[in-house]
Design a protein around this motif. Structure first.
Motif, short mmCIF file in Angstrom:
data_model
loop_
_atom_site.label_atom_id
_atom_site.label_comp_id
_atom_site.label_asym_id
_atom_site.label_seq_id
_atom_site.Cartn_x
_atom_site.Cartn_y
_atom_site.Cartn_z
N SER A 180 0.93 -1.08 0.01
CA SER A 180 -0.07 -0.05 -0.12
C SER A 180 0.70 1.17 0.13
O SER A 180 2.04 1.31 0.69
N LEU A 181 0.57 2.45 -0.62
CA LEU A 181 0.88 3.62 -0.46
C LEU A 181 0.78 4.29 0.71
O LEU A 181 1.75 5.12 1.17
N ASP A 182 -0.14 3.83 1.30
CA ASP A 182 -0.28 4.44 2.82
C ASP A 182 0.09 3.22 3.84
O ASP A 182 -0.69 2.13 3.78
N LYS A 183 1.10 3.52 4.45
CA LYS A 183 1.67 2.48 5.45
C LYS A 183 0.94 2.29 6.52
O LYS A 183 1.02 1.15 7.39
N ASN A 184 -0.26 2.93 6.90
CA ASN A 184 -1.01 2.77 7.79
C ASN A 184 -1.94 1.61 7.59
O ASN A 184 -2.54 1.07 8.59
N ILE A 185 -2.07 1.42 6.51
CA ILE A 185 -3.23 0.42 6.07
C ILE A 185 -2.51 -1.13 6.17
O ILE A 185 -1.36 -1.24 5.98
N ARG A 186 -3.44 -1.88 6.98
CA ARG A 186 -2.85 -3.33 7.19
C ARG A 186 -3.75 -4.20 6.11
O ARG A 186 -3.07 -5.07 5.63
N ALA A 187 -4.90 -4.11 5.98
CA ALA A 187 -5.80 -5.06 5.09
C ALA A 187 -7.02 -4.47 4.94
O ALA A 187 -7.41 -3.44 5.65
N CYS A 188 -7.77 -5.12 3.82
CA CYS A 188 -9.34 -4.74 3.73
C CYS A 188 -10.09 -6.03 3.31
O CYS A 188 -9.50 -7.09 2.90
N SER A 189 -11.36 -6.12 3.61
CA SER A 189 -12.32 -7.01 2.98
C SER A 189 -13.36 -6.77 2.35
O SER A 189 -14.15 -5.54 2.79
N HIS A 190 -14.01 -7.28 1.36
CA HIS A 190 -15.22 -6.92 0.70
C HIS A 190 -15.69 -8.26 -0.13
O HIS A 190 -15.07 -9.28 0.03
N VAL A 191 -16.85 -8.05 -0.76
CA VAL A 191 -17.24 -9.08 -1.51
C VAL A 191 -17.24 -8.65 -3.13
O VAL A 191 -17.82 -7.62 -3.52
N LYS A 192 -16.64 -9.47 -3.74
CA LYS A 192 -16.59 -9.25 -5.26
C LYS A 192 -17.34 -10.22 -5.99
O LYS A 192 -17.04 -11.31 -6.04
N GLY A 193 -18.34 -9.50 -6.45
CA GLY A 193 -19.30 -10.58 -7.19
C GLY A 193 -20.05 -11.30 -6.05
O GLY A 193 -20.89 -10.65 -5.17
N THR A 194 -19.57 -12.60 -5.95
CA THR A 194 -20.42 -13.60 -4.92
C THR A 194 -19.42 -14.01 -4.00
O THR A 194 -19.52 -14.75 -3.19
N ASN A 195 -18.02 -13.54 -4.35
CA ASN A 195 -16.93 -14.17 -3.46
C ASN A 195 -16.27 -13.29 -2.64
O ASN A 195 -16.09 -12.02 -3.02
N PRO A 196 -15.84 -13.56 -1.42
CA PRO A 196 -15.07 -12.61 -0.41
C PRO A 196 -13.81 -12.25 -0.89
O PRO A 196 -13.10 -13.27 -1.60
N ALA A 197 -13.44 -11.12 -0.94
CA ALA A 197 -11.92 -10.74 -1.28
C ALA A 197 -11.13 -10.39 -0.16
O ALA A 197 -11.67 -9.09 0.45
N ILE A 198 -10.05 -10.71 0.15
CA ILE A 198 -9.21 -10.23 1.10
C ILE A 198 -7.91 -9.64 0.51
O ILE A 198 -7.14 -10.35 -0.15
N TYR A 199 -7.64 -8.37 0.73
CA TYR A 199 -6.42 -7.76 0.25
C TYR A 199 -5.63 -7.38 1.67
O TYR A 199 -6.04 -6.60 2.33
#
Length: 332
Positions: free
Chosen positions: A209-228
């Motif tokens: 990440s360009l922002d070093k304060n970010i650790r991760a995020c989650s959302h649903v992409k289509g019908t599948n969970p996505a973890i970044y």
């Protein structure tokens, strides 16, 4: 910048089709036809489809050309000059994301074109939409200091996720997935973990990440969970903590994640997810044994099949060990 009207005019000239005849075939007036060709009106989606059927030009291409024209007109009206556009683009760190290969710039000498490329990258029609869209779409326990860098990173992860082939997601299989992760946590590479999650219908992307304060995020992409997960993490334990933390969010907030992206920043903890992650790394009953005999941590971990690095990590998280040097002294 020309829109599709100019291209359509050239098409009619090349194939010697009269404007009157083409207007009749489209079912519109000659006046409307002139407005389209002279680009004084927007082309509706229905007309794009009709034009496509008559010309064999893909409707997506027509839409893309018209979209770029609208963006161009918007930018010319919003900004006074190219210098103003350049300064605004830098708030999105466009030079940095270009060097990283996240975005393609059609003409590096034109800031208007660069701005159009950025709007396409973040999938917004105008920059005026950004603040409202971000605030409605992205949730975080702590204030997000650099919204634009965060948004650009999420879009980058979205693009990387498109390269993955995931199976159908079934929430009932999440317990089995967690068990498999745990069984292989000492031998897995990131590539193998990604493949494992994909097989259970979960996207997994690691990108810095360009922002070093970010650790991760989650959302649903289509019908599948996505973890970044931010690739800029300290060690293996930090990665697994982030992964388990996000999987807990998927487990608890799947329906909410269909509409929003829940962001996790460093040094923040939602207690439910925090405890879930720590317990997955070091089960509660085994952790109690470690706490009462920290000096024998190596032996206890080996005997109870606990990853030593995870035990170190949990003790630090619980402030039972204050510093690495002090902790290293204890375990030697």
């Amino acid at each position: 910048m020309s829109g599709f009207g100019t291209l359509l005019k050239q098409y009619l000239e090349i194939y010697k089709i009269s404007q009157v005849d083409f207007a009749q075939r489209l079912g519109i007036t000659q006046k409307h036809m002139n407005e389209i060709l002279n680009e004084t009106t927007e082309i509706s989606v229905d007309l794009m489809i009709a034009i496509s059927l008559l010309t064999d030009i893909e409707p997506n291409y027509i839409m893309k050309v018209e979209s770029k024209k609208r963006m161009y007109n918007y930018l010319i009206n919003k900004f006074q000059n190219e210098k103003e556009i350049k300064n605004y683009l830098e708030t999105f760190k466009i030079k940095q994301i270009y060097k990283l290969g996240w975005i393609e710039l059609e003409d590096k000498t034109s800031y208007v074109t660069n701005a159009i490329n950025l709007l396409e990258y973040i999938n917004l029609r105008t920059f005026d939409q950004f603040e409202e869209y971000f605030d409605n779409k992205i949730i975080s326990q702590k204030e997000i200091k650099d919204k634009k860098s965060t948004f650009v990173w999420i879009k980058r992860c979205d693009n990387l996720a498109k390269r993955q082939e995931v199976k159908t997601y079934n929430s009932k299989n999440l317990i089995i997935l967690l068990k498999e992760i745990k069984e292989k946590e000492n031998n897995n590479t990131i590539k193998e973990i990604t493949k494992l999650l994909n097989n259970y219908g979960v996207y997994l992307v690691l990108e810095e990440s360009l922002d070093k304060n970010i650790r991760a995020c989650s959302h649903v992409k289509g019908t599948n969970p996505a973890i970044y997960i931010n690739k800029n993490i300290n060690d293996k334990a930090e990665f697994y903590y982030s992964l388990y933390y996000e999987l807990s969010k998927v487990k608890s907030y799947f329906n909410k994640l269909k509409k929003t992206i829940i962001l996790s920043q460093k040094n923040e903890k939602i207690q439910k997810q925090h405890q879930f992650a720590l317990n997955e790394m070091v089960p509660k009953e085994k952790y109690q044994k470690i706490k009462v005999s920290i000096y024998n941590i190596d032996t206890i971990c080996k005997k109870n099949k606990v990853t030593l690095e995870f035990a170190h990590f949990r003790l630090k998280k619980d402030n039972l060990i204050k510093a690495d040097k002090q902790y290293q002294k204890i375990i030697e």
